[in-house]
Design an enzyme around this catalytic site. Structure first.
Site, PDB file in Angstrom:
ATOM      1  N   MET A  12     -53.618  -8.913 -37.282  1.00 41.83           N
ATOM      2  CA  MET A  12     -52.377  -9.530 -36.760  1.00 41.83           C
ATOM      3  C   MET A  12     -51.470  -8.421 -36.242  1.00 41.83           C
ATOM      4  SD  MET A  12     -52.079 -12.917 -38.050  1.00 41.83           S
ATOM      5  CE  MET A  12     -53.283 -13.791 -39.066  1.00 41.83           C
ATOM      6  N   GLY A  40     -52.242  -8.024 -40.654  1.00 45.21           N
ATOM      7  CA  GLY A  40     -53.358  -8.944 -40.878  1.00 45.21           C
ATOM      8  C   GLY A  40     -54.073  -8.497 -42.141  1.00 45.21           C
ATOM      9  N   GLY A  42     -57.079  -8.755 -43.340  1.00 46.60           N
ATOM     10  CA  GLY A  42     -58.367  -8.077 -43.198  1.00 46.60           C
ATOM     11  C   GLY A  42     -58.193  -6.652 -42.711  1.00 46.60           C
ATOM     12  N   ASP A 253     -52.570  -6.035 -50.054  1.00 51.62           N
ATOM     13  CA  ASP A 253     -53.700  -5.559 -49.244  1.00 51.62           C
ATOM     14  C   ASP A 253     -54.000  -4.085 -49.532  1.00 51.62           C
ATOM     15  OD1 ASP A 253     -53.835  -8.075 -48.032  1.00 51.62           O
ATOM     16  OD2 ASP A 253     -52.380  -7.485 -46.499  1.00 51.62           O
ATOM     17  N   SER A 292     -47.368   2.013 -44.115  1.00 51.96           N
ATOM     18  CA  SER A 292     -46.998   2.498 -45.454  1.00 51.96           C
ATOM     19  C   SER A 292     -48.210   2.937 -46.276  1.00 51.96           C
ATOM     20  CB  SER A 292     -46.241   1.396 -46.207  1.00 51.96           C
ATOM     21  OG  SER A 292     -47.116   0.339 -46.559  1.00 51.96           O
TER      22      SER A 292
END
Ligand code: RIB
Length: 311
Positions: A12, A40, A42, A253, A292
């Site tokens: 994304m 995103g 993934g 994530d 980050s």
């Protein structure tokens, strides 16, 4: 380069507004700051693992808009081969995000091209996936594609990590139990089990329900409350790793990317959880999503410089 991780999932463009409060209906307010970056779930998990040194097989789809080239370039800059990042007519995935002064975030996703990632796309890379040590999945692509990837992992003997985000009650639990690692946050766990997850005892009971159904490892990320792991062999609770948060977007994530990297390196689950807990904490000290995520060197320096270690 270390052993490969296949990430079959979304990408994304994150459009992050740093707000003072959410606007009321019909109200226009000014946000003091904005940042655009690659996101995103993934792609985030792939980039975190890549920055730590893992070799990534990325299977994803971008649109044919102004965002696509930037996403491809970002993968390449992070050492991720884009052979299987395919192009689809229409918009790329985009995610307007709002981060409040307490560093909490609210996210809207427009899946765009991610909706076109198909079971056939997964089958196309079956031979390469079979060479990997782990398949990492989330739910920002069609469920039938997630299911095909789980089946592929089962067929070729590659363990699967499933991050059921964003949560949907349409997830098939027979498929979930084929995954070696199931990694929801507490809200997703509540949605998927229909059980409360307010207290740690409730989280444990909901995770227990999944282990009893056949899930090998249920790992629940709990935000400020840390992380909880339950398997048939035992359990572990880790407090949140101490850090001063400025933006928590993508911390889950970061955790999954680091955990995946560590387990394919041969770390035990408890070892991998401890490292991932610290890596996610490091990510919240900086603004942005992938922006980050620390490299292996940056992370080692941060931990070594006095970020307190965790027993
Ligand atoms: O988990 C954070 C991610 O969720 C963001 O990068 C956004 O793109 C959405 O996918």
């Amino acid at each position: 380069m270390s052993a490969g991780i296949a990430v079959i999932g979304s990408n994304m463009v994150d459009l992050i507004s740093y707000i003072t409060r959410m606007p009321a209906e019909g109200e226009t307010i000014e946000a003091p700051d904005f940042s655009m970056g690659c996101g995103g779930k993934g792609a985030n998990q792939a980039v975190a693992a890549a920055r730590l040194g893992s070799q990534i097989l990325m299977v994803s789809r971008v649109g044919d808009d102004m965002f696509a080239a930037n996403t491809l370039r970002n993968f390449e800059e992070n050492g991720i081969d884009t052979t299987h990042v395919l192009s689809t007519p229409g918009t790329s995935g985009v995610a307007p995000i709002f981060v409040d002064p307490q560093s909490a975030n609210s996210i809207i996703i427009v899946k765009g091209a991610n909706n076109a990632l198909s079971p056939a796309d997964v089958e196309e890379v079956a031979d390469e996936v079979a060479q990997c040590k782990l398949i990492v999945l989330q739910l920002e692509i069609p469920l039938e594609t997630v299911s095909a990837a789980i089946d592929l992992g089962h067929r070729v003997g590659v363990p699967v990590l499933l991050n059921p985000a964003p949560a949907t009650t349409e997830l098939d639990f027979d498929q979930v139990t084929k995954c070696e690692y199931f990694v929801p946050n507490e809200t997703e766990l509540a949605t998927l089990t229909g059980m409360p997850t307010e207290s740690l005892d409730e989280v444990r009971a909901a995770a227990r329900a999944l282990v009893d159904k056949g899930c090998a490892n249920v790992i629940v990320t709990l935000g400020k409350r840390g992380v909880f792991w339950l398997s048939a062999e035992g359990e572990l609770t880790l407090d949140q790793y101490p850090a001063t948060a400025v933006d928590t977007t993508g911390a889950g994530d970061a955790f999954i990317g680091c955990f995946s990297h560590c387990v394919v390196q041969g770390d035990s689950v408890p070892e991998a959880l401890k490292t991932a807990n610290a890596y996610a904490a490091n990510s919240v000290t900086k603004r942005g999503t992938q922006k980050s995520y620390a490299t292996a060197e940056e992370f080692a320096a941060w931990v070594g410089k006095g970020a307190p270690s965790q027993a």
